[in-house]
Scaffold this active site. Structure first.
Site, PDB file in Angstrom:
ATOM      1  CG  PHE A 181      -1.947  -0.951   1.376  1.00  0.00           C
ATOM      2  CD1 PHE A 181      -3.117  -0.817   0.635  1.00  0.00           C
ATOM      3  CD2 PHE A 181      -1.837  -2.042   2.221  1.00  0.00           C
ATOM      4  CE1 PHE A 181      -4.134  -1.747   0.738  1.00  0.00           C
ATOM      5  CE2 PHE A 181      -2.855  -2.983   2.332  1.00  0.00           C
ATOM      6  CZ  PHE A 181      -3.998  -2.831   1.585  1.00  0.00           C
TER       7      PHE A 181
ATOM      8  CB  SER B 205      -5.697   4.216  -8.644  1.00  0.00           C
ATOM      9  OG  SER B 205      -6.644   5.235  -8.817  1.00  0.00           O
TER      10      SER B 205
ATOM     11  CE1 TYR C  53      -1.590   7.870  -5.918  1.00  0.00           C
ATOM     12  CE2 TYR C  53      -3.508   8.361  -7.259  1.00  0.00           C
ATOM     13  CZ  TYR C  53      -2.886   7.584  -6.312  1.00  0.00           C
ATOM     14  OH  TYR C  53      -3.550   6.508  -5.762  1.00  0.00           O
TER      15      TYR C  53
ATOM     16  CE  LYS D 252      -1.122   4.134  -6.562  1.00  0.00           C
ATOM     17  NZ  LYS D 252      -0.436   3.303  -5.566  1.00  0.00           N
TER      18      LYS D 252
END
Ligand code: NAD
Ligand code: UFG
Length: 338
Positions: free
Chosen positions: A81, A125, A150, A154
């Site tokens: 995570f 995500s 960001y 991912k």
């Protein structure tokens, strides 16, 4: 079975630690506490009766990370995570995001390889889909150019994992989360945003409790039934349970490819005004909000096609929007009373 949970004192990580412990897994947490605090471990132990083992260091430190793996060769799986997640901050400080999110992932993969740790669950995500052309969005929908550094971390992370798995025996399940909200039913753990929240639900509950004066609803001129954007909000405990199932799938040898990708959502989309109405209903509070301009970078609507996750993982999100907003409100009240 021992599972490493990186970012385990954070929002989704802490709920996942609880679900793992309640299924009998031994858990070790690594977190540098950059966006969480150690007291979360005490609250986890109030729920489960077990304080997880904990090491506090930064996963971008390669030597520390490799040393951890060499000392913990009995780990069966890693749930990764740990990452920075604030979209706006990533635009302002892209290198901070690329360094943290990508270097820590590479260190973890190297540690797993060297110590023959077989299974990885990675936090991805729905941001990788951008504004999908077709809804609901399925795992085979095209990946769109990222809206932010960001989001790009991912996308790149999924690519790094894919390339790495070509040369290794590690198996991975990447879970693409939609919008996690809510808190554990005990109100002992939940989301603890530092400073002014970026996300809708913490902003709603902080406004209702009096920490913020007014919620700004970013735009009501979208092509949706009430003009406000649509998201697929999912309860964090439903999300956490899927991680345990992902670990079980790999340890039972049921994964069908080295890298599997699943959407984690409810399959339902809700507008911002629907979330506010749900909050007002369950809390009995009247929310002070105002409609303002759109927020840059927001997509109009996205919700998940969950059929693949439902069928393959045997998992389905169970909690309703009202249960989500009520648990978020109970959590806000619990932290206000501390
Ligand atoms: P969070 O910030 O609450 O938890 C992340 C934890 O990782 C924090 O406790 C932080 O201290 C730790 N951390 C960050 N960088 C670290 C590093 N280099 N070394 C050690 N620890 C580090 O975030 P969250 O909401 O629980 O998100 C968990 C994961 O899920 C992240 O990868 C995030 O990108 C992803 N995700 C979150 C959402 C969301 O809306 N919350 C949506 C999609 C994906
Ligand atoms: N919103 C408001 N006012 C606020 C905050 C949000 O109107 O004060 C609206 C947004 O415009 C959006 C909706 O509420 O329409 C949801 O916004 P969030 O910020 O809660 O969530 P996002 O969908 O923008 O993004 C979240 C995470 C990202 C992640 C993305 C997809 O914050 O990290 O989901 O997983 F990439």
């Amino acid at each position: 079975m021992k599972i490493l949970v990186t970012g385990g004192t954070g929002y989704i990580g802490s709920h996942t630690v609880v679900e793992l412990q309640q299924k009998g897994y031994q858990v070790v947490v690594i977190d540098n506490l950059s966006n969480s605090n150690e007291a979360v471990l005490d609250n986890i132990s109030k729920i489960t009766g077990i304080r997880p083992d904990f090491e506090c260091f930064d996963l971008i430190e390669r030597e520390r990370t490799l040393d951890f793996f060499s000392r913990n060769s009995d780990i069966t799986g890693v749930i990764h995570f740990a990452a920075f997640k604030a979209v706006g901050e990533s635009v302002a400080e892209p290198l901070k995001y690329y360094r943290n999110n990508l270097v820590s992932l590479m260190n973890i993969l190297e540690g797993m390889q060297l110590n023959k740790v077989p299974f990885l669950v990675f936090s991805s995500s729905c941001t990788v889909y951008g504004q999908p052309e077709e809804l609901p969005v399925s795992e085979t929908s095209p990946i769109q150019k990222a809206f932010s550094p960001y989001g790009n971390t991912k996308q790149i992370s999924e690519e790094i994992i894919g390339d790495f798995l070509e040369t290794s025996d590690v198996k991975c399940i990447a879970l693409r989360y939609f919008n996690p909200i809510g808190a554990h039913e005990s109100s002992l753990i939940g989301e603890l945003p530092l400073g002014i929240p970026n996300n809708l639900v913490p902003f709603i509950t902080q406004t209702a409790i009096g920490l913020r004066s007014q919620l700004k609803v970013f735009g009501n001129d979208y092509n949706t039934p009430d003009g406000t954007p649509i998201r697929d909000y999912i309860h964090v405990v439903d999300l956490a349970k899927a991680h345990v199932i992902a670990i079980e799938r790999m340890t039972n040898g049921n994964n069908k490819k080295a890298l599997e990708v699943f959407n984690l959502g409810t399959g339902n989309g809700q507008t911002v005004l629907e979330v506010i109405k749900s909050f007002e209903k369950v809390s009995g509070e009247k929310l002070n909000y105002v409609i303002v301009e759109r927020r840059a970078g927001d997509v109009e609507k996205v919700w998940a096609d969950t059929r693949f996750a439902n069928a393959e993982l045997g998992w389905k999100a169970a909690m309703s929007l009202d249960e989500m907003t009520l648990s978020a409100w109970n959590w806000e009240k619990a932290i206000a009373n501390k």
